[in-house]
Design a protein around this motif. Structure first.
Motif, mmCIF file in Angstrom:
data_model
loop_
_atom_site.group_PDB
_atom_site.id
_atom_site.type_symbol
_atom_site.label_atom_id
_atom_site.label_comp_id
_atom_site.label_asym_id
_atom_site.label_seq_id
_atom_site.Cartn_x
_atom_site.Cartn_y
_atom_site.Cartn_z
ATOM 1 N N CYS A 49 21.579 -5.685 11.093
ATOM 2 C CA CYS A 49 20.387 -6.072 10.328
ATOM 3 C C CYS A 49 20.177 -5.065 9.205
ATOM 4 O O CYS A 49 19.796 -3.920 9.469
ATOM 5 N N THR A 50 20.431 -5.478 7.966
ATOM 6 C CA THR A 50 20.385 -4.584 6.809
ATOM 7 C C THR A 50 19.123 -4.835 6.003
ATOM 8 O O THR A 50 18.805 -5.977 5.668
ATOM 9 N N LEU A 51 18.432 -3.759 5.685
ATOM 10 C CA LEU A 51 17.183 -3.853 4.935
ATOM 11 C C LEU A 51 17.449 -4.393 3.539
ATOM 12 O O LEU A 51 18.336 -3.922 2.828
ATOM 13 N N CYS A 52 16.675 -5.388 3.113
ATOM 14 C CA CYS A 52 16.827 -5.983 1.792
ATOM 15 C C CYS A 52 16.070 -5.157 0.757
ATOM 16 O O CYS A 52 15.014 -4.590 1.047
ATOM 17 N N GLY A 53 16.612 -5.129 -0.456
ATOM 18 C CA GLY A 53 15.985 -4.355 -1.523
ATOM 19 C C GLY A 53 16.277 -2.877 -1.380
ATOM 20 O O GLY A 53 17.218 -2.465 -0.704
ATOM 21 N N PHE A 54 15.489 -2.036 -2.062
ATOM 22 C CA PHE A 54 15.558 -0.574 -1.964
ATOM 23 C C PHE A 54 16.860 0.015 -2.489
ATOM 24 O O PHE A 54 17.150 1.163 -2.251
ATOM 25 N N GLY A 55 17.677 -0.748 -3.233
ATOM 26 C CA GLY A 55 18.879 -0.194 -3.841
ATOM 27 C C GLY A 55 20.005 0.006 -2.851
ATOM 28 O O GLY A 55 19.791 0.157 -1.646
ATOM 29 N N SER A 77 11.977 -9.024 -2.143
ATOM 30 C CA SER A 77 11.393 -8.816 -0.810
ATOM 31 C C SER A 77 10.932 -7.380 -0.601
ATOM 32 O O SER A 77 10.108 -7.108 0.280
ATOM 33 N N GLU A 78 11.463 -6.460 -1.414
ATOM 34 C CA GLU A 78 11.034 -5.063 -1.289
ATOM 35 C C GLU A 78 9.534 -4.917 -1.517
ATOM 36 O O GLU A 78 8.864 -4.087 -0.883
ATOM 37 N N LEU A 79 8.981 -5.755 -2.395
ATOM 38 C CA LEU A 79 7.554 -5.670 -2.697
ATOM 39 C C LEU A 79 6.690 -6.146 -1.534
ATOM 40 O O LEU A 79 5.496 -5.856 -1.489
ATOM 41 N N SER A 133 6.943 -5.012 1.358
ATOM 42 C CA SER A 133 6.646 -3.797 2.121
ATOM 43 C C SER A 133 5.588 -2.944 1.436
ATOM 44 O O SER A 133 5.136 -1.941 1.993
ATOM 45 N N VAL A 134 5.191 -3.355 0.221
ATOM 46 C CA VAL A 134 4.164 -2.629 -0.525
ATOM 47 C C VAL A 134 2.867 -3.425 -0.593
ATOM 48 O O VAL A 134 1.795 -2.925 -0.261
ATOM 49 N N PHE A 135 2.976 -4.700 -1.026
ATOM 50 C CA PHE A 135 1.792 -5.520 -1.248
ATOM 51 C C PHE A 135 1.514 -6.502 -0.117
ATOM 52 O O PHE A 135 0.439 -7.094 -0.067
ATOM 53 N N GLY A 136 2.493 -6.723 0.770
ATOM 54 C CA GLY A 136 2.238 -7.500 1.968
ATOM 55 C C GLY A 136 2.332 -9.000 1.791
ATOM 56 O O GLY A 136 2.608 -9.528 0.716
ATOM 57 N N ILE A 137 2.071 -9.690 2.878
ATOM 58 C CA ILE A 137 2.122 -11.145 2.954
ATOM 59 C C ILE A 137 0.977 -11.604 3.847
ATOM 60 O O ILE A 137 0.602 -10.918 4.805
ATOM 61 N N GLY A 138 0.399 -12.757 3.557
ATOM 62 C CA GLY A 138 -0.713 -13.254 4.364
ATOM 63 C C GLY A 138 -2.047 -12.775 3.824
ATOM 64 O O GLY A 138 -2.215 -12.490 2.634
#
Length: 359
Positions: free
Chosen positions: A205-211, A329-331, A333-338
């Motif tokens: 499971c690889t984290l998306c975004g973040f370079g 999708s990196e955003l 983790s900053v601005f959230g969902i819901g």
């Protein structure tokens, strides 16, 4: 990734809540919760609708693209109501825009007037749910049905897990009963346990975004020491009894004190909940694009060439749209969902799931 459908590429993702996650049902019910989360009517399990995921990713994709191109007009494509203002002529056709190609559009001034987009999302369902326990804190519970479905889809597993007792710890546990939250459940010894553990160890499971330099992974080996499988009929009951509940009150702007009768309660999925969903990428070809633009006579070839370049159809890059979505999708983790994202809710990380036959 697995290509199970001829005209699509299939991608599997995990959402890991790094803050409590509230995707509301839009209406209150009689009971202790004024603002409940949305639930599946068949299983009564909380989930995250595909519309919530797609809408947020469209918004963040527009932001990242605008930043990359230094073009503020791209932000209009984040709001479907403003698309007609940006794409108001053939020269500015939506097929020349990666946001509209990926997520779709409705535009009365252009033919075709609507397009669903080439990204198709599924609902995100709970795969692992964190729960307090005297054995390990937290434990992560899943159901025999969900774990079977997950392994069959990701690892092409031909087996099936059906519990006879109430739960099956995947870690070493020799006692006949185990504490899971408010419950004491009977455990079972199942020969299929080792096979399941071996399969889970092959999943990456690889984290998306973040370079590329920060491609962190979700370490399933550590989670294996905390996973407990429960029977499917117990799974919704345990989860709904261990949701995160919060109480808030509205403040009177004149007096600065609490408003009378303005106390309300809402619920959320607890932090560290892991949900699983899929994205299907519709495969497009030049003839398919030309057919969609059949009624567009003016500059038709120019529009098709732009779409072909964006989608990477003839350059064999074809992953441009997936890359666009994963970077956006990196955003999350900053601005959230819901809902309630400005008050400590909603931030999630998205991970791409891949499977390797070698451990």
């Amino acid at each position: 990734m697995s290509a199970t459908i001829t005209f699509y590429e299939e991608y599997n993702y995990l959402l890991r809540a790094i803050e409590p996650l509230h995707v509301g049902s839009g209406s209150g019910v009689f009971g202790r919760v004024d603002l409940p989360v949305v639930r599946d009517s068949a299983t009564n399990l909380p989930y995250v609708p595909a519309t919530a995921i797609k809408g947020v990713l469209r918004h963040f994709s527009a932001y990242t693209t605008a930043l990359k191109k230094q073009d503020a007009d791209v932000l209009m494509c984040a709001d479907v109501r403003k698309i007609s203002k940006r794409h108001d002529s053939v020269e500015k056709h939506p097929f020349k825009c990666e946001i509209c190609l990926a997520y779709g559009y409705v535009c009365e001034k252009i033919k075709p007037r609507n397009f669903a987009g080439i990204l198709h999302f599924t609902d995100a369902h709970i795969l692992l749910f964190p729960i307090p326990s005297a054995v390990k804190c937290p434990l992560f519970i899943t159901s025999d049905h969900m774990l079977t479905l997950f392994l069959q889809e990701i690892c092409n597993w031909q087996g099936e897990l059906l519990l006879t007792q109430e739960c099956l710890p995947l870690f070493q546990y020799d006692k006949n009963m185990i504490n899971i939250g408010r419950y004491i459940l009977n455990t079972e010894k199942n020969e299929i346990r080792n096979e399941i553990i071996d399969l889970l160890k092959t999943i990456k499971c690889t984290l998306c975004g973040f370079g590329n330099e920060n491609k962190r992974e979700l370490n399933l080996d550590k989670l294996l020491d905390r996973i407990c499988v429960v029977k499917s009929d117990l799974f919704p009951r345990i989860i709904n009894n261990h949701m995160d509940f919060r109480t808030s009150i509205a403040i009177d702007p004149i007096t600065g004190a609490a408003k009378t009768g303005a106390l309300y309660t809402y619920e959320a999925l607890p932090r560290e909940t892991i949900l699983w969903f899929k994205v299907y990428l519709r495969r497009m070809t030049r003839p398919m694009l030309e057919e969609l633009l059949e009624d567009t006579k003016e500059k038709r070839n120019d529009i098709v060439n732009s779409a072909v370049r964006i989608l990477g159809i003839e350059s064999n890059t074809g992953k441009n749209i997936i890359t666009l979505m994963e970077q956006a999708s990196e955003l999350m983790s900053v601005f959230g969902i819901g809902g309630i994202v400005t008050r400590g809710f909603g931030r999630v990380c998205m991970y791409r799931i891949s499977h390797s036959t070698s451990k």
